[in-house]
Scaffold this motif. Sequence first.
Motif, PDB file in Angstrom:
ATOM      1  N   MET A 125      -2.607 -19.226 -11.814  1.00  0.00           N
ATOM      2  CA  MET A 125      -3.257 -20.513 -12.061  1.00  0.00           C
ATOM      3  C   MET A 125      -4.379 -20.753 -11.072  1.00  0.00           C
ATOM      4  O   MET A 125      -5.421 -21.316 -11.419  1.00  0.00           O
ATOM      5  N   SER A 126      -4.187 -20.304  -9.828  1.00  0.00           N
ATOM      6  CA  SER A 126      -5.236 -20.425  -8.821  1.00  0.00           C
ATOM      7  C   SER A 126      -6.478 -19.635  -9.219  1.00  0.00           C
ATOM      8  O   SER A 126      -7.601 -20.116  -9.086  1.00  0.00           O
ATOM      9  N   PHE A 127      -6.278 -18.426  -9.740  1.00  0.00           N
ATOM     10  CA  PHE A 127      -7.407 -17.608 -10.166  1.00  0.00           C
ATOM     11  C   PHE A 127      -8.090 -18.206 -11.396  1.00  0.00           C
ATOM     12  O   PHE A 127      -9.317 -18.172 -11.497  1.00  0.00           O
ATOM     13  N   ILE A 128      -7.329 -18.734 -12.344  1.00  0.00           N
ATOM     14  CA  ILE A 128      -7.919 -19.336 -13.541  1.00  0.00           C
ATOM     15  C   ILE A 128      -8.775 -20.544 -13.154  1.00  0.00           C
ATOM     16  O   ILE A 128      -9.899 -20.694 -13.633  1.00  0.00           O
ATOM     17  N   ALA A 129      -8.254 -21.398 -12.280  1.00  0.00           N
ATOM     18  CA  ALA A 129      -8.992 -22.606 -11.879  1.00  0.00           C
ATOM     19  C   ALA A 129     -10.063 -22.317 -10.837  1.00  0.00           C
ATOM     20  O   ALA A 129     -11.002 -23.093 -10.692  1.00  0.00           O
ATOM     21  N   GLY A 130      -9.927 -21.224 -10.116  1.00  0.00           N
ATOM     22  CA  GLY A 130     -10.873 -20.950  -9.043  1.00  0.00           C
ATOM     23  C   GLY A 130     -10.584 -21.799  -7.822  1.00  0.00           C
ATOM     24  O   GLY A 130     -11.490 -22.262  -7.137  1.00  0.00           O
ATOM     25  N   LEU A 131      -9.330 -22.026  -7.538  1.00  0.00           N
ATOM     26  CA  LEU A 131      -8.926 -22.843  -6.397  1.00  0.00           C
ATOM     27  C   LEU A 131      -8.199 -21.981  -5.378  1.00  0.00           C
ATOM     28  O   LEU A 131      -7.124 -21.441  -5.664  1.00  0.00           O
ATOM     29  N   GLY A 132      -8.782 -21.802  -4.229  1.00  0.00           N
ATOM     30  CA  GLY A 132      -8.146 -21.036  -3.161  1.00  0.00           C
ATOM     31  C   GLY A 132      -8.022 -19.560  -3.457  1.00  0.00           C
ATOM     32  O   GLY A 132      -7.041 -18.934  -3.065  1.00  0.00           O
ATOM     33  N   VAL A 133      -9.001 -18.989  -4.131  1.00  0.00           N
ATOM     34  CA  VAL A 133      -8.937 -17.575  -4.502  1.00  0.00           C
ATOM     35  C   VAL A 133      -8.867 -16.692  -3.264  1.00  0.00           C
ATOM     36  O   VAL A 133      -8.151 -15.690  -3.248  1.00  0.00           O
ATOM     37  N   ARG A 134      -9.582 -17.061  -2.218  1.00  0.00           N
ATOM     38  CA  ARG A 134      -9.531 -16.247  -0.991  1.00  0.00           C
ATOM     39  C   ARG A 134      -8.151 -16.283  -0.355  1.00  0.00           C
ATOM     40  O   ARG A 134      -7.716 -15.306   0.245  1.00  0.00           O
ATOM     41  N   LEU A 135      -7.454 -17.404  -0.472  1.00  0.00           N
ATOM     42  CA  LEU A 135      -6.103 -17.499   0.092  1.00  0.00           C
ATOM     43  C   LEU A 135      -5.076 -16.831  -0.807  1.00  0.00           C
ATOM     44  O   LEU A 135      -4.164 -16.162  -0.338  1.00  0.00           O
ATOM     45  N   ALA A 136      -5.206 -17.016  -2.109  1.00  0.00           N
ATOM     46  CA  ALA A 136      -4.258 -16.430  -3.059  1.00  0.00           C
ATOM     47  C   ALA A 136      -4.496 -14.935  -3.228  1.00  0.00           C
ATOM     48  O   ALA A 136      -3.624 -14.227  -3.727  1.00  0.00           O
ATOM     49  N   GLY A 137      -5.644 -14.453  -2.823  1.00  0.00           N
ATOM     50  CA  GLY A 137      -5.986 -13.048  -3.020  1.00  0.00           C
ATOM     51  C   GLY A 137      -5.080 -12.082  -2.292  1.00  0.00           C
ATOM     52  O   GLY A 137      -4.798 -10.993  -2.797  1.00  0.00           O
ATOM     53  N   TYR A 138      -4.591 -12.445  -1.115  1.00  0.00           N
ATOM     54  CA  TYR A 138      -3.759 -11.528  -0.337  1.00  0.00           C
ATOM     55  C   TYR A 138      -2.416 -11.239  -1.002  1.00  0.00           C
ATOM     56  O   TYR A 138      -2.044 -10.070  -1.131  1.00  0.00           O
ATOM     57  N   PRO A 139      -1.663 -12.256  -1.439  1.00  0.00           N
ATOM     58  CA  PRO A 139      -0.430 -11.909  -2.156  1.00  0.00           C
ATOM     59  C   PRO A 139      -0.698 -11.205  -3.484  1.00  0.00           C
ATOM     60  O   PRO A 139       0.093 -10.371  -3.923  1.00  0.00           O
ATOM     61  N   VAL A 140      -1.832 -11.496  -4.112  1.00  0.00           N
ATOM     62  CA  VAL A 140      -2.162 -10.859  -5.384  1.00  0.00           C
ATOM     63  C   VAL A 140      -2.455  -9.376  -5.181  1.00  0.00           C
ATOM     64  O   VAL A 140      -2.072  -8.544  -6.002  1.00  0.00           O
ATOM     65  N   VAL A 141      -3.110  -9.029  -4.080  1.00  0.00           N
ATOM     66  CA  VAL A 141      -3.334  -7.607  -3.764  1.00  0.00           C
ATOM     67  C   VAL A 141      -1.987  -6.901  -3.640  1.00  0.00           C
ATOM     68  O   VAL A 141      -1.798  -5.801  -4.168  1.00  0.00           O
ATOM     69  N   ALA A 142      -1.030  -7.538  -2.973  1.00  0.00           N
ATOM     70  CA  ALA A 142       0.304  -6.942  -2.833  1.00  0.00           C
ATOM     71  C   ALA A 142       0.997  -6.814  -4.197  1.00  0.00           C
ATOM     72  O   ALA A 142       1.628  -5.788  -4.483  1.00  0.00           O
ATOM     73  N   ILE A 143       0.866  -7.828  -5.053  1.00  0.00           N
ATOM     74  CA  ILE A 143       1.480  -7.784  -6.377  1.00  0.00           C
ATOM     75  C   ILE A 143       0.916  -6.623  -7.184  1.00  0.00           C
ATOM     76  O   ILE A 143       1.658  -5.846  -7.793  1.00  0.00           O
ATOM     77  N   PHE A 144      -0.406  -6.481  -7.201  1.00  0.00           N
ATOM     78  CA  PHE A 144      -1.011  -5.405  -7.984  1.00  0.00           C
ATOM     79  C   PHE A 144      -0.766  -4.034  -7.364  1.00  0.00           C
ATOM     80  O   PHE A 144      -0.684  -3.042  -8.078  1.00  0.00           O
ATOM     81  N   ALA A 145      -0.624  -3.974  -6.049  1.00  0.00           N
ATOM     82  CA  ALA A 145      -0.286  -2.691  -5.420  1.00  0.00           C
ATOM     83  C   ALA A 145       1.120  -2.251  -5.838  1.00  0.00           C
ATOM     84  O   ALA A 145       1.340  -1.073  -6.148  1.00  0.00           O
ATOM     85  N   VAL A 146       2.067  -3.181  -5.875  1.00  0.00           N
ATOM     86  CA  VAL A 146       3.427  -2.849  -6.322  1.00  0.00           C
ATOM     87  C   VAL A 146       3.413  -2.425  -7.789  1.00  0.00           C
ATOM     88  O   VAL A 146       4.059  -1.451  -8.172  1.00  0.00           O
ATOM     89  N   ARG A 147       2.639  -3.133  -8.610  1.00  0.00           N
ATOM     90  CA  ARG A 147       2.544  -2.755 -10.023  1.00  0.00           C
ATOM     91  C   ARG A 147       1.932  -1.364 -10.173  1.00  0.00           C
ATOM     92  O   ARG A 147       2.354  -0.578 -11.030  1.00  0.00           O
ATOM     93  N   ALA A 148       0.914  -1.055  -9.374  1.00  0.00           N
ATOM     94  CA  ALA A 148       0.276   0.272  -9.443  1.00  0.00           C
ATOM     95  C   ALA A 148       1.264   1.364  -9.065  1.00  0.00           C
ATOM     96  O   ALA A 148       1.360   2.390  -9.741  1.00  0.00           O
TER      97      ALA A 148
END
Length: 166
Positions: A74-97
């Motif tokens: 939801m943060s990425f869709i709205a564009g709210l705090g993308v720089r802050l939410a980006g770090y856990p998202v990198v971890a999520i996509f790394a685990v998925r990869a």
Amino acid sequence: MGFLARSRWLAAVSTEGQQWVVPTRLAIGVLLLCPIDGSIQQLFAFWHADTSALSFGAVATGMILRAVEILAGMSFIAGLGVRLAGYPVVAIFAVRAVANAANSFAWLREVVNGVIVPHGDWGYGAMYFGVALLLGELLGAGSGPWSVDHWLSRKFGAVGKSDSAS
């Protein structure tokens, strides 16, 4: 309002991103909200151990992981705090990869055995690895011109200029 304008919080929401940021940010948000191979909680072995005897801790951890995934989406869709939410998202996509690549490579499956459940194939793993790399660019660029972050940086920037003029 003046506190926010003069603090480091403004730097966290400030965005000077290019036009490419918006469709990229929306695509990443959709991948978080509607994952191709199941949500992040389903990739961990503690979730799949024995579904009839899942402990409260495993259920709670799975729910927390999915909540982080939904909030980040939801943060990425709205564009709210993308720089802050980006770090856990990198971890999520790394685990998925890793989970997707582990299904195609026996040596990687042996390494992650008991921690991550293999899903998909190496193609999905490569896609998620590419998305994780692309997130590095978003962390530097911000969330783009059509975002809540952009609106906040303009609003607080104007407040900061009016406070410093007086």
